[in-house]
Design a protein around this motif. Sequence first.
Motif, PDB file in Angstrom:
ATOM      1  N   CYS A  54      -1.441  -8.172  18.189  1.00  0.00           N
ATOM      2  CA  CYS A  54      -0.663  -7.747  19.354  1.00  0.00           C
ATOM      3  C   CYS A  54      -1.479  -6.793  20.235  1.00  0.00           C
ATOM      4  CB  CYS A  54       0.596  -7.008  18.906  1.00  0.00           C
ATOM      5  SG  CYS A  54       1.784  -8.011  18.016  1.00  0.00           S
ATOM      6  N   GLU A  56      -0.663  -3.880  21.318  1.00  0.00           N
ATOM      7  CA  GLU A  56      -0.608  -2.506  20.812  1.00  0.00           C
ATOM      8  C   GLU A  56      -1.613  -2.315  19.675  1.00  0.00           C
ATOM      9  OE1 GLU A  56       1.851  -4.682  21.207  1.00  0.00           O
ATOM     10  OE2 GLU A  56       3.757  -3.728  21.619  1.00  0.00           O
ATOM     11  N   CYS A  86       6.902  -5.290  18.880  1.00  0.00           N
ATOM     12  CA  CYS A  86       7.456  -5.935  17.692  1.00  0.00           C
ATOM     13  C   CYS A  86       7.593  -4.900  16.579  1.00  0.00           C
ATOM     14  CB  CYS A  86       6.571  -7.109  17.261  1.00  0.00           C
ATOM     15  SG  CYS A  86       5.037  -6.615  16.427  1.00  0.00           S
ATOM     16  N   CYS A  89       4.299  -3.399  15.342  1.00  0.00           N
ATOM     17  CA  CYS A  89       3.694  -2.456  16.299  1.00  0.00           C
ATOM     18  C   CYS A  89       4.484  -1.160  16.402  1.00  0.00           C
ATOM     19  CB  CYS A  89       3.534  -3.117  17.661  1.00  0.00           C
ATOM     20  SG  CYS A  89       2.210  -4.337  17.640  1.00  0.00           S
ATOM     21  N   ARG A  92       2.969   0.768  13.798  1.00  0.00           N
ATOM     22  CA  ARG A  92       1.617   1.163  14.218  1.00  0.00           C
ATOM     23  C   ARG A  92       1.670   2.385  15.135  1.00  0.00           C
ATOM     24  NH1 ARG A  92      -0.040  -4.859  15.180  1.00  0.00           N
ATOM     25  NH2 ARG A  92      -1.486  -5.175  13.471  1.00  0.00           N
TER      26      ARG A  92
HETATM   27 ZN   LIG Z   1       3.308  -6.309  17.761  1.00  0.00          ZN
END
Ligand SMILES: [Zn+2]
Length: 132
Positions: A54, A56, A86, A89, A92
Motif C-alpha cells: 500500500c 502508506e 486499510c 496500514c 502501520r
Molecule cells: Zn494498506
Amino acid sequence: MSDLDALFEAARTVRKRAYAPYSNFLVGAALRAPDGTVFTGCNVENASYPVSVCAEGGAVSAMIAAGYREIAEAVVVGDAALCTPCGVCRQRLKEFGTDDLIVHVADLNGIKRSFSMDELLPAAFELEHKKD
Ligand SMILES: [Zn+2]
C-alpha cells in the motif's frame, strides 16, 4: 501554501507514480515528521496480489530508511469517495504516530475527512518497546 496543502500535493503527486495495473486504483500517501520533513509512497501491486504494498507502507518504509521514527500528520489520496487506510496500514501508522497524529483522507480535489488514530484504530495492539 500551508503545510497541510503541501502534504496533500505531495500525496497527490506521488499517487501518479503508483504501479497498479491490476486494480487501476492509484493511491498516494505523504507523511510529515514532527520536524516538517515529508516522506511519500504509492501503492505497488504485484501479479501475486498479496505481495502488493500500500501507499502508506511505502511512505513508512521511506521514513524509516531515512532515520525517522515519528509521524505527526498524514495524507492519503485516492480517487474514491473516502480512501481510508486499510486495516494493515492503520496498524502501520499507529506504530509510528505521535499521540496526536491526524490522518487526512483525500480525493483528487482535496481533503474529505480527518481522523485521529483512535478513530481509525480503537483499542490498537501495542507493545511497550515499539519505538526504541
Ligand atoms: Zn494498506
